[in-house]
Design an enzyme around this catalytic site. Structure first.
Site, PDB file in Angstrom:
ATOM      1  N   HIS A  94       0.833  -1.207   0.000  1.00 27.94           N
ATOM      2  CA  HIS A  94       0.000   0.000   0.000  1.00 27.94           C
ATOM      3  C   HIS A  94       0.860   1.246   0.000  1.00 27.94           C
ATOM      4  CE1 HIS A  94      -0.165   1.487   4.289  1.00 27.94           C
ATOM      5  NE2 HIS A  94       0.141   0.254   4.592  1.00 27.94           N
ATOM      6  N   ASP A 114       5.745   2.708   7.536  1.00 30.32           N
ATOM      7  CA  ASP A 114       4.447   2.147   7.152  1.00 30.32           C
ATOM      8  C   ASP A 114       3.690   3.130   6.285  1.00 30.32           C
ATOM      9  OD1 ASP A 114       2.003   0.931   6.961  1.00 30.32           O
ATOM     10  OD2 ASP A 114       1.503   1.063   9.085  1.00 30.32           O
ATOM     11  N   GLU A 170      -5.304   1.457   2.317  1.00 28.39           N
ATOM     12  CA  GLU A 170      -5.117   0.246   3.120  1.00 28.39           C
ATOM     13  C   GLU A 170      -5.383   0.558   4.576  1.00 28.39           C
ATOM     14  OE1 GLU A 170      -2.662  -2.594   5.624  1.00 28.39           O
ATOM     15  OE2 GLU A 170      -2.724  -0.421   5.534  1.00 28.39           O
ATOM     16  N   GLU A 171      -4.927   1.753   4.995  1.00 26.17           N
ATOM     17  CA  GLU A 171      -5.034   2.094   6.416  1.00 26.17           C
ATOM     18  C   GLU A 171      -6.487   2.140   6.890  1.00 26.17           C
ATOM     19  OE1 GLU A 171      -2.731   1.813   8.262  1.00 26.17           O
ATOM     20  OE2 GLU A 171      -0.835   2.459   7.385  1.00 26.17           O
ATOM     21  N   ASP A 177       4.366  -4.606   3.395  1.00 29.52           N
ATOM     22  CA  ASP A 177       3.695  -3.429   3.957  1.00 29.52           C
ATOM     23  C   ASP A 177       4.773  -2.654   4.708  1.00 29.52           C
ATOM     24  OD1 ASP A 177       2.259  -1.642   5.538  1.00 29.52           O
ATOM     25  OD2 ASP A 177       0.585  -3.004   5.883  1.00 29.52           O
ATOM     26  N   HIS A 206       2.117   4.705  13.078  1.00 29.69           N
ATOM     27  CA  HIS A 206       0.907   5.500  12.840  1.00 29.69           C
ATOM     28  C   HIS A 206       0.902   6.868  13.535  1.00 29.69           C
ATOM     29  CE1 HIS A 206      -1.790   1.919  11.378  1.00 29.69           C
ATOM     30  NE2 HIS A 206      -0.724   2.089  10.650  1.00 29.69           N
TER      31      HIS A 206
HETATM   32 ZN   LIG Z   1       0.748  -0.417   6.515  1.00 29.32          ZN
END
Ligand SMILES: [Zn+2]
Length: 718
Positions: A366, A376, A413-414, A441, A537
């Site tokens: 992603h 990420d 994707e998140e 990922d 995140h």
């Molecule tokens: Zn990810």
């Protein structure tokens, strides 16, 4: 997003970037002479050597810098810019490339507010506090989205707070056992152990009005090591954003399970009110906060002390909270979420196969991030772009793969694996012949390689890593085995071989392999290089953090580009698909034995596991016969390959799992109460866990039928 893993300390590698520059690079692994799936590997070995020489650490670092220049959440203009960048790189490598849009329901936050008061009405905190540390270059960008949860409900609620540890099923059961009623309350739970959507799901089922999710320093903060910018761990104000979508029901656009949200899909074909009272998605508010904001709430909670294992690392004794009286803490949550159907963009690049153009090898990662997303997912995108670069160099020399290779850069994707799920739903029929899906990922958070795969591809992944050099010397495989063995000695340049195999994990959920494997039955793998990663995140998962902590010289980006590209190359050109169904059958047998034992322990000893065990035995016999055909690599190869491919699809049951029909794989699913980690033979195991013998008996029949379909598929090779 990806599974939150517990991470082994990696202090022993900390000096390596310095020592590397002082040494000459370790010799490349000697090329394999015989590889399962190839009648004669010599031509392919030369091709692989050429491929491996192309992916560049410097260029991977450049991709990473460009991809992380701005926050690029799904459906934003900055996200579209990254799609253009990826498409341009795909085209430059010679891929037939398209940017594919979908129109999907996504929320973006308008207002997020948290306040807490003690019983006397004194304010304890007001937030959320802005994410901030000394010197981070990206934190003040106005395009950094305020911390929020994808799929959160909207509302304004005030209630007493109750601490629920990790918000696991057993945690909620423990609260119930202590007669703590969550109806009309606000749950405060820490991140870790399960998928955050499961925490919200359980809180909602028990009548809570809202959920506060926070990152306890015990799990990814100072308790683990120095916090950013001193070290890699989560700083005081760092917040983990993330989706709380009920992914264990289905992934993708919440309004279109099983259907692709193409631009021309009329609104009438979309579900109504999915976030409403009868919808399949979260109805209550959920807000993620830092421990800076959680601490005053937790410290003020009184009432019963926490059970064993619930104490976190904040410097006071934790309590469960009182629902009335002087120890009650009232929390006020405001969440205004702007739900819109928004446009997202997958980027799809194809290389048509010369011999089997309908047989696709799909590679995906992603591209959207909650903020900058250096680890990420941009480490994955930077790696994938260098895989593409390497394959492009082969194309330039006139090579064509035998099978079609499709590179995919997924969006959203998140928010719930949205871009990949919609694409899989759109192409389900063509993907019936897809031979494999290779996911990445979080490609690089450190030096510690790990992989998950269906059992038929576990040895394949090990084989690929035996051909790729490690920045630490030797091969990726050798280093993987060393870290796996928990070796406390510094790694030698040429580690001693051992007979012990490294273990490859099972695929649960948390990334884009889910629609491929668990909805339509495409054999899948997922790879990463892990490390101490405390900024997941948050705003701080940026280029500055990455070059300080994860991979300063981009050597692991290069490594992952090589592993991912080699997976595609080796699968696309194989004479015989290198699937190992002997191991698959053996693992299924072990799953059945374990479920039987669990059923007996749970007082369900009357359940008859014998037919399923016999079916697994028949599959094992058929797999052994096919394996000898595969080893010989002659005869009717197209028929053999078709049989091998159809064996995985045979595990798909059309009716799907009880209560979640979108999940149709009878061997693997994300756990209903774990979300990330896999539950094996899920129909049977979840029925046993629910003490439902009738359902378990019915699911044993479904499993037996699936195993017999797999046996027939294998037998069709003869
Ligand atoms: Zn990810």
């Amino acid at each position: 997003m990806t599974a939150f893993k517990s991470i082994a300390p990696l202090f022993l590698f900390a000096i390596l970037p310095f020592s590397l520059s002082a040494q000459s690079p370790a010799p490349p692994p000697s090329p394999a002479t015989s590889v399962f799936g190839y009648a004669d590997f010599s031509t392919q070995a030369k091709l692989e050597e050429k491929f491996l020489s192309v992916p560049s650490a410097r260029l991977a670092g450049q991709h990473l810098k460009i991809l992380t220049a701005e926050p690029h959440m799904a459906a934003t203009p900055e996200d579209h810019k990254t799609a253009e960048y990826v498409a341009q790189k795909f085209r430059a490598a010679g891929l037939d490339t398209q940017i594919v849009p979908y129109r999907v329901l996504l929320n973006q936050p308008k207002v997020v507010r948290v306040e807490a008061y003690d019983a006397s009405g004194k304010q304890l905190m007001s937030g959320p506090t802005r994410e901030h540390v000394d010197g981070d270059p990206g934190q003040d960008n106005p395009r950094v989205v305020m911390p929020f949860n994808g799929s959160s409900g909207s509302g304004d609620v005030t209630a007493e707070a109750v601490y629920a540890n990790y918000g696991r099923l057993e945690d909620f059961n423990q609260l119930a056992a202590q007669h703590i009623d969550l109806h009309g309350k606000i749950v405060i739970a820490r991140y870790g152990s399960n998928f955050r959507g499961v925490k919200v799901y359980l809180a909602e089922q028990r009548g809570a009005l809202g959920v506060l999710l926070y990152s306890d320093p015990q799990d990814d903060g100072y308790y683990k090591g120095d916090a950013y910018p001193m070290g890699p761990w989560r700083p005081e104000t760092g917040v983990q954003r993330g989706s709380v979508q009920y992914l264990f029901k289905y992934s993708g656009d919440p309004e279109t399970p099983g259907v692709a949200s193409t631009l021309d899909l009329p609104d009438s074909a979309r579900l109504k009110n999915v976030t409403g009272p009868n919808g399949d998605q979260p109805k209550i508010i959920s807000i993620p906060i830092s421990y800076h904001d959680a601490s005053p709430i937790l410290q003020a909670l009184k009432g019963p002390g926490v059970p064993q294992g619930w104490q976190g690392a904040l410097p006071f004794r934790y309590h469960l909270g009182q629902t009335s009286g002087p120890g009650a803490v009232r929390v006020h949550l405001v969440s205004v979420q702007d739900y819109q159907r928004r446009i997202i963009w997958d980027v799809i690049g194809k290389i048509k196969g010369s011999q089997y153009p309908d047989d696709w090898v799909v590679v995906g990662n992603h591209r959207d991030a909650w903020v900058y997303g250096a680890v990420d997912p941009s480490s994955g995108t930077a790696s994938m772009l260098e895989s593409v670069h390497g394959i492009g160099a082969l194309l330039e020399q006139g090579w064509r793969p035998k099978r079609t290779i499709v590179f995919c850069s997924w969006d959203a994707e998140e928010q719930g694996l949205v871009g990949s799920t919609e694409w899989v739903e759109q192409h389900a029929q063509e993907l019936d012949r897809a031979v494999a899906y290779f996911n990445v990922d979080i490609a690089v958070a450190g030096t510690d390689f790990s992989a998950s795969a269906v059992p038929s591809l576990k040895e394949f992944v090990r084989g690929v890593t035996r051909a790729v050099p490690s920045p630490l010397g030797g091969t990726v495989y050798q280093q993987w085995r060393l870290t796996h063995a928990g070796d406390s000695e510094p790694p030698a340049a040429n580690p001693k071989p051992s007979t012990e195999e490294v273990s490859v994990g099972d695929l649960g959920s948390g990334s884009d392999f889910t629609p491929f494997l668990q909805h339509i039955g495409v054999p899948s793998t997922d790879i990463s290089s892990d490390g101490p990663y405390g900024v997941y995140h948050s705003t701080f998962d940026d280029y500055a953090w990455f070059t300080m902590n994860a991979d300063p010289h981009f050597l692991y980006l290069q490594q992952m580009a090589r592993v991912l590209g080699l997976e595609a190359l080796r699968m696309a050109d194989a004479d015989v698909l290198p699937f190992d169904y002997v191991t698959y059958a053996r693992e299924i047998s072990a799953y059945i034995d374990a479920a039987k034992k669990k059923a007996q322990d749970a007082g369900l000893g009357a359940l008859d596991f014998a037919p399923a065990q016999a079916a697994a035995g028949r599959m094992a016999n058929a797999a052994r016969k096919v394996q000898s055909l595969q080893s010989a690599a002659n005869g009717n190869l197209p028929r053999l390959n078709l049989a091998l491919r159809q064996t995985e699809t045979a595990f798909i049951a059309d009716a799907g799992l009880p209560n979640r029909p979108w999940y149709r794989h009878t061997i693997y699913a994300p756990g209903e109460f774990t979300g990330y980690s896999a539950v094996v033979i899920p129909g049977v195991n979840e029925a046993v866990d629910a003490h439902n013998p009738d359902l378990a008996a019915a699911q044993l029949i479904v499993l037996t039928q699936a195993l017999d379909r797999a046996t027939r598929a294998l037998d069709s090779a003869n």
